[in-house]
Write a protein that holds these residues in place. Structure first.
Motif, PDB file in Angstrom:
ATOM      1  N   ALA A 117       1.417 -29.788  73.121  1.00  0.00           N
ATOM      2  CA  ALA A 117       1.807 -29.996  71.726  1.00  0.00           C
ATOM      3  C   ALA A 117       3.319 -29.977  71.581  1.00  0.00           C
ATOM      4  CB  ALA A 117       1.181 -28.915  70.850  1.00  0.00           C
ATOM      5  N   ALA A 118       3.993 -29.121  72.358  1.00  0.00           N
ATOM      6  CA  ALA A 118       5.456 -29.060  72.315  1.00  0.00           C
ATOM      7  C   ALA A 118       6.068 -30.356  72.833  1.00  0.00           C
ATOM      8  CB  ALA A 118       5.953 -27.876  73.139  1.00  0.00           C
ATOM      9  N   ALA A 119       5.520 -30.879  73.933  1.00  0.00           N
ATOM     10  CA  ALA A 119       6.010 -32.150  74.478  1.00  0.00           C
ATOM     11  C   ALA A 119       5.785 -33.277  73.483  1.00  0.00           C
ATOM     12  CB  ALA A 119       5.304 -32.456  75.798  1.00  0.00           C
ATOM     13  N   ALA A 120       4.630 -33.244  72.818  1.00  0.00           N
ATOM     14  CA  ALA A 120       4.328 -34.277  71.826  1.00  0.00           C
ATOM     15  C   ALA A 120       5.297 -34.205  70.652  1.00  0.00           C
ATOM     16  CB  ALA A 120       2.894 -34.116  71.331  1.00  0.00           C
ATOM     17  N   ALA A 121       5.628 -32.988  70.233  1.00  0.00           N
ATOM     18  CA  ALA A 121       6.568 -32.814  69.121  1.00  0.00           C
ATOM     19  C   ALA A 121       7.929 -33.412  69.439  1.00  0.00           C
ATOM     20  CB  ALA A 121       6.707 -31.319  68.790  1.00  0.00           C
ATOM     21  N   LEU A 126       6.608 -35.295  80.433  1.00  0.00           N
ATOM     22  CA  LEU A 126       7.011 -34.184  81.290  1.00  0.00           C
ATOM     23  C   LEU A 126       7.135 -34.575  82.757  1.00  0.00           C
ATOM     24  CD1 LEU A 126       4.900 -31.276  79.726  1.00  0.00           C
ATOM     25  CD2 LEU A 126       7.269 -31.946  79.224  1.00  0.00           C
ATOM     26  N   THR A 127       6.654 -35.759  83.103  1.00  0.00           N
ATOM     27  CA  THR A 127       6.756 -36.248  84.487  1.00  0.00           C
ATOM     28  C   THR A 127       7.396 -37.629  84.477  1.00  0.00           C
ATOM     29  OG1 THR A 127       4.508 -37.161  84.347  1.00  0.00           O
ATOM     30  CG2 THR A 127       4.735 -34.960  85.265  1.00  0.00           C
ATOM     31  N   LEU A 128       8.489 -37.762  85.176  1.00  0.00           N
ATOM     32  CA  LEU A 128       9.202 -39.037  85.241  1.00  0.00           C
ATOM     33  C   LEU A 128       9.514 -39.376  86.697  1.00  0.00           C
ATOM     34  CD1 LEU A 128      11.769 -38.665  82.318  1.00  0.00           C
ATOM     35  CD2 LEU A 128       9.780 -40.174  82.376  1.00  0.00           C
ATOM     36  N   PRO A 129       9.347 -40.648  87.098  1.00  0.00           N
ATOM     37  CA  PRO A 129       9.668 -41.054  88.464  1.00  0.00           C
ATOM     38  C   PRO A 129      11.112 -40.713  88.834  1.00  0.00           C
ATOM     39  CG  PRO A 129       8.473 -42.801  87.321  1.00  0.00           C
ATOM     40  CD  PRO A 129       8.814 -41.769  86.287  1.00  0.00           C
ATOM     41  N   GLU A 130      11.264 -40.200  90.022  1.00  0.00           N
ATOM     42  CA  GLU A 130      12.576 -39.871  90.577  1.00  0.00           C
ATOM     43  C   GLU A 130      13.268 -38.693  89.860  1.00  0.00           C
ATOM     44  OE1 GLU A 130      13.483 -41.301  93.359  1.00  0.00           O
ATOM     45  OE2 GLU A 130      11.735 -42.627  93.277  1.00  0.00           O
ATOM     46  N   ILE A 155      10.359 -19.419  91.088  1.00  0.00           N
ATOM     47  CA  ILE A 155       9.801 -20.657  90.540  1.00  0.00           C
ATOM     48  C   ILE A 155      10.919 -21.644  90.204  1.00  0.00           C
ATOM     49  CG2 ILE A 155       8.622 -21.617  88.524  1.00  0.00           C
ATOM     50  CD1 ILE A 155       6.823 -19.171  88.550  1.00  0.00           C
ATOM     51  N   ALA A 156      12.020 -21.116  89.685  1.00  0.00           N
ATOM     52  CA  ALA A 156      13.147 -21.961  89.282  1.00  0.00           C
ATOM     53  C   ALA A 156      13.759 -22.700  90.457  1.00  0.00           C
ATOM     54  CB  ALA A 156      14.213 -21.116  88.592  1.00  0.00           C
ATOM     55  N   ALA A 157      13.610 -22.158  91.649  1.00  0.00           N
ATOM     56  CA  ALA A 157      14.197 -22.783  92.832  1.00  0.00           C
ATOM     57  C   ALA A 157      13.598 -24.164  93.099  1.00  0.00           C
ATOM     58  CB  ALA A 157      13.995 -21.884  94.054  1.00  0.00           C
ATOM     59  N   LEU A 158      12.424 -24.424  92.550  1.00  0.00           N
ATOM     60  CA  LEU A 158      11.780 -25.727  92.736  1.00  0.00           C
ATOM     61  C   LEU A 158      12.486 -26.816  91.934  1.00  0.00           C
ATOM     62  CD1 LEU A 158       9.354 -27.180  94.042  1.00  0.00           C
ATOM     63  CD2 LEU A 158       8.014 -26.575  92.007  1.00  0.00           C
ATOM     64  N   GLY A 159      13.006 -26.465  90.765  1.00  0.00           N
ATOM     65  CA  GLY A 159      13.714 -27.440  89.940  1.00  0.00           C
ATOM     66  C   GLY A 159      12.805 -28.416  89.216  1.00  0.00           C
ATOM     67  N   ALA A 160      11.513 -28.115  89.143  1.00  0.00           N
ATOM     68  CA  ALA A 160      10.562 -29.000  88.477  1.00  0.00           C
ATOM     69  C   ALA A 160      10.619 -28.806  86.964  1.00  0.00           C
ATOM     70  CB  ALA A 160       9.140 -28.690  88.984  1.00  0.00           C
ATOM     71  N   THR A 161       9.817 -29.591  86.239  1.00  0.00           N
ATOM     72  CA  THR A 161       9.675 -29.385  84.801  1.00  0.00           C
ATOM     73  C   THR A 161       8.945 -28.063  84.584  1.00  0.00           C
ATOM     74  OG1 THR A 161       9.499 -31.768  84.480  1.00  0.00           O
ATOM     75  CG2 THR A 161       8.805 -30.355  82.657  1.00  0.00           C
ATOM     76  N   GLY A 229      14.107 -28.653  82.169  1.00  0.00           N
ATOM     77  CA  GLY A 229      14.107 -29.647  83.245  1.00  0.00           C
ATOM     78  C   GLY A 229      14.842 -30.918  82.881  1.00  0.00           C
ATOM     79  N   ASP A 230      15.216 -31.664  83.893  1.00  0.00           N
ATOM     80  CA  ASP A 230      16.013 -32.870  83.696  1.00  0.00           C
ATOM     81  C   ASP A 230      15.242 -33.985  82.998  1.00  0.00           C
ATOM     82  OD1 ASP A 230      18.334 -31.803  84.771  1.00  0.00           O
ATOM     83  OD2 ASP A 230      17.833 -32.412  86.813  1.00  0.00           O
TER      84      ASP A 230
END
Length: 256
Positions: A117-121, A126-130, A155-161, A229-230
Motif C-alpha cells: 500500500a505504501a508503494a502504491a501511494a 519496488l523492483t527495477l532492472p539494474e 541486512i543493509a549490507a545487501l543494498g536491496a530495496t 533504496g535506489d
C-alpha cells in the motif's frame, strides 16, 4: 470435517482493499475477532446483523483463543480479522498452534500488506532492472527481539530495496544502522508512508541524511512503513534499464 477458524487479512486500511474472498467470509461469519487498534472498523458494517464482533486489542492470547474455540464448539462460523496480510507480523502462528491443540483447524486468506500500500501511494515499483531485484521486509529490534544474523546493519549490507515495519519510532537508530551496513549512503532515498491507504495517510520523502529530522518534524511515531533504496530515484530521474517484459525483440512465454 475438522472445524476451523478463518484468518483473514483486512488489508492496510482502506476497506475496499480486502479481497473478495475475505469480504465474503466476513459477511458469512457468526463471530469476528478483529484487531481493533489497526483494522478499519468500517469493515464491521459488512457483518450480518446477528453476528458478534469482538475487539482483540485488550485480550491476551489465551482469551482470544478461548473466545474463538467456544464459538466453534457451538457450530458457529469464526473469522479472525487481522490488519494487512496475516503472514507479516500477524502473530497468527501461535494462535493456529493453540487452536490445533484443541482440535480446531485454520485457513488463512491473504490480504494486502502495508508495504504494498505504501508503494502504491508513492506510485513506486519496488523492483527495477539494474537497480534492485530484491525486496527485503524487516524491522528494527524493539520489544520483540531480532535474530543476530538479521540485525539491520547486516541486512543493509545487501543494498536491496528495504521495507521496514514497526520501526519509525526509532528513526535515528534505523538510519545509523542502515548507514553502518556500507551499501546505503547518506544520499540514498527514503520514503516514510504513515497510515498507507487511510484517509489521513501522510508521505514523507528524503534521504538517509535528512529523513530522521523530517519524520520528527512531522510527528510520525507509529503506523508507518519505511521504504529505502535506489529504486525510489526512478520517479525523479527516470527509469534507466527497461524491463525485458515489453521489449519488442524479446520472446515471451508469459506476458502480463
Amino acid at each position: 470435517m475438522v472445524p476451523k477458524v478463518l484468518f483473514v487479512g483486512a488489508g492496510p486500511g482502506d476497506p475496499e482493499l480486502i479481497t473478495l474472498k475475505g469480504l465474503r467470509s466476513l459477511r458469512q461469519a457468526d463471530l469476528v475477532v478483529y484487531a481493533g487498534s489497526l483494522v478499519n472498523r468500517a469493515l464491521l458494517a459488512e457483518l450480518k446483523p446477528e453476528a458478534r464482533a469482538v475487539d482483540s486489542a485488550p485480550l491476551a492470547l489465551e482469551e482470544i483463543v478461548s473466545c474463538m474455540a467456544a464459538a466453534v464448539a457451538e457450530g458457529k462460523s469464526v473469522v479472525r480479522l487481522h490488519t494487512g496480510d496475516p503472514s507479516i507480523y500477524g502473530a497468527i502462528q501461535e494462535q493456529i498452534e493453540a487452536l490445533a491443540a484443541l482440535g480446531i483447524g485454520a485457513e488463512v486468506i491473504p490480504g494486502v500488506t502495508a508495504a504494498c500500500a505504501a508503494a502504491a501511494a508513492l506510485g513506486q515499483e519496488l523492483t527495477l532492472p539494474e537497480v534492485s531485484q530484491t525486496v527485503v521486509i524487516s524491522r528494527r529490534e524493539g520489544r520483540t527481539p531480532v535474530p543476530e544474523r538479521e540485525q539491520l546493519q547486516r541486512i543493509a549490507a545487501l543494498g536491496a530495496t528495504l521495507c521496514l515495519y514497526l520501526s519509525v519510532g526509532m528513526m535515528e537508530e534505523v538510519v545509523a544502522e542502515l548507514l553502518a551496513g556500507g551499501a546505503y549512503l547518506p544520499t540514498t532515498p527514503v520514503a516514510v508512508v504513515s497510515k498507507a491507504s487511510w484517509p489521513d495517510e501522510r508521505r514523507i520523502e528524503g534521504t538517509l541524511g535528512d529523513i530522521a529530522d523530517k519524520v520528527k518534524q512531522a510527528g510520525i511515531s507509529r503506523q508507518a512503513i519505511i521504504l529505502v533504496g535506489d529504486v525510489l530515484n526512478a520517479r525523479r530521474q527516470g527509469v534507466g534499464e527497461k524491463s525485458k517484459l515489453y521489449d519488442r525483440n524479446f520472446v515471451h512465454g508469459f506476458r502480463g
